[in-house]
Scaffold this motif. Sequence first.
Motif, PDB file in Angstrom:
ATOM      1  N   ASP A 183      32.992  43.564  46.749  1.00  0.00           N
ATOM      2  CA  ASP A 183      34.372  43.498  46.067  1.00  0.00           C
ATOM      3  C   ASP A 183      35.141  42.677  45.203  1.00  0.00           C
ATOM      4  O   ASP A 183      34.426  41.497  45.170  1.00  0.00           O
ATOM      5  N   PRO A 184      35.265  42.819  43.584  1.00  0.00           N
ATOM      6  CA  PRO A 184      35.066  41.939  43.255  1.00  0.00           C
ATOM      7  C   PRO A 184      36.549  40.551  43.220  1.00  0.00           C
ATOM      8  O   PRO A 184      36.264  39.397  42.678  1.00  0.00           O
ATOM      9  N   ALA A 215      41.096  39.950  31.528  1.00  0.00           N
ATOM     10  CA  ALA A 215      41.113  40.960  31.616  1.00  0.00           C
ATOM     11  C   ALA A 215      41.327  42.033  31.610  1.00  0.00           C
ATOM     12  O   ALA A 215      40.952  43.270  31.268  1.00  0.00           O
ATOM     13  N   ASP A 216      42.358  42.778  31.062  1.00  0.00           N
ATOM     14  CA  ASP A 216      43.576  43.459  30.312  1.00  0.00           C
ATOM     15  C   ASP A 216      42.245  43.960  29.043  1.00  0.00           C
ATOM     16  O   ASP A 216      42.300  44.507  29.089  1.00  0.00           O
ATOM     17  N   LEU A 217      42.260  42.440  27.987  1.00  0.00           N
ATOM     18  CA  LEU A 217      41.163  43.018  27.253  1.00  0.00           C
ATOM     19  C   LEU A 217      39.356  43.365  26.855  1.00  0.00           C
ATOM     20  O   LEU A 217      39.110  43.855  26.502  1.00  0.00           O
ATOM     21  N   ILE A 218      39.080  43.144  28.202  1.00  0.00           N
ATOM     22  CA  ILE A 218      38.357  44.133  28.839  1.00  0.00           C
ATOM     23  C   ILE A 218      38.135  45.080  28.489  1.00  0.00           C
ATOM     24  O   ILE A 218      37.669  46.060  29.144  1.00  0.00           O
ATOM     25  N   GLU A 219      39.060  45.843  29.858  1.00  0.00           N
ATOM     26  CA  GLU A 219      39.169  46.493  29.643  1.00  0.00           C
ATOM     27  C   GLU A 219      39.813  48.163  29.130  1.00  0.00           C
ATOM     28  O   GLU A 219      39.560  48.726  28.663  1.00  0.00           O
ATOM     29  N   ALA A 240      37.013  42.904  34.826  1.00  0.00           N
ATOM     30  CA  ALA A 240      38.684  42.465  34.787  1.00  0.00           C
ATOM     31  C   ALA A 240      39.230  41.779  36.624  1.00  0.00           C
ATOM     32  O   ALA A 240      39.772  40.919  36.174  1.00  0.00           O
ATOM     33  N   ALA A 241      39.119  42.823  37.006  1.00  0.00           N
ATOM     34  CA  ALA A 241      39.584  42.422  38.118  1.00  0.00           C
ATOM     35  C   ALA A 241      39.342  41.359  39.550  1.00  0.00           C
ATOM     36  O   ALA A 241      39.714  40.786  40.092  1.00  0.00           O
ATOM     37  N   ALA A 242      37.751  41.302  38.993  1.00  0.00           N
ATOM     38  CA  ALA A 242      36.888  39.591  39.494  1.00  0.00           C
ATOM     39  C   ALA A 242      37.677  38.454  38.560  1.00  0.00           C
ATOM     40  O   ALA A 242      37.976  37.363  39.401  1.00  0.00           O
ATOM     41  N   ILE A 243      38.066  38.968  37.358  1.00  0.00           N
ATOM     42  CA  ILE A 243      38.348  37.638  36.151  1.00  0.00           C
ATOM     43  C   ILE A 243      39.668  37.195  36.726  1.00  0.00           C
ATOM     44  O   ILE A 243      40.228  36.110  36.972  1.00  0.00           O
ATOM     45  N   ARG A 244      41.005  38.337  37.114  1.00  0.00           N
ATOM     46  CA  ARG A 244      42.292  38.621  37.690  1.00  0.00           C
ATOM     47  C   ARG A 244      42.258  37.190  38.666  1.00  0.00           C
ATOM     48  O   ARG A 244      43.060  36.706  39.355  1.00  0.00           O
ATOM     49  N   ALA A 245      41.658  37.932  39.964  1.00  0.00           N
ATOM     50  CA  ALA A 245      41.083  37.046  40.692  1.00  0.00           C
ATOM     51  C   ALA A 245      40.436  35.432  40.705  1.00  0.00           C
ATOM     52  O   ALA A 245      41.205  34.515  41.552  1.00  0.00           O
TER      53      ALA A 245
END
Length: 256
Positions: A183-184, A215-219, A240-245
């Motif tokens: 899980d990210p 994360a938004d930029l990467i997506e 992106a999910a991992a960066i936010r976490a």
Amino acid sequence: MQYSISQVATMAGVSARTLRHYDEIGLLAPAAVSANGYRWYGRSELRRLQRILLLRDLDVPLPQIDAILAGDDDEAAALRRHLVLVTAERDRLDRIAATITRTLEDLEGQDRLPDEEFFRGLDEGRSQLAATLQERFGDAAASSVQTAAGGTEHWTRSDYDQAAADGRELFARLSRTRRSGLDPTSPQALDVVVEHHDAVRALWPVDPAAYHALADLIETDPQQRAVAGTEDPDLPAWLAAAIRAYAIHRLGYRHL
């Protein structure tokens, strides 16, 4: 005028199964469903489908498309934003193609490529990144990238090759972590993401809020999504999910 699901599928070049899936996940509901269960679509549904397919062509994940469309009240403005994304992606690919062509000519002896020309594609890519960061995060972010670029002023081709290899290896490790099923947001995944955070900070002294926003930029940014997803198209969304976490659990970022 309304169109059946098979007519829309033919016009859009997608399958009826895809349209049914979009309906099931709430992304594209038909204008009407007849008593016999047939789905019918009007002009507004066709426009929404066009926007969905434009974003899919940019490899934006379906949940992200849903979020983007949910925030769009002005269809013309939304399409203009999509045009900017498509144009940026076209320009990025044109630059890459031109650099590859020049390098091939150099390798094949047709035209000796000057060293400064060899790095033109890299410089243009860095300038595009600075412009994107300036738009999203302000002048300080763009200035940091340009300042960091000054440190590579005297790099040789070997230096650039090594930096590129380091970057590929980082994304390969992140991809292996994703493919392992982690899980990210798990601690083990975040132990790997620390390397990404360190690499970003080498170019830009990013704070927790800006790293979370990255994360938004990467997506959504074609250039950044392409960099992260070169070998693994599913990596950008996972990363992106991992960066936010990571921003929340390791850097102390708090949503306001």
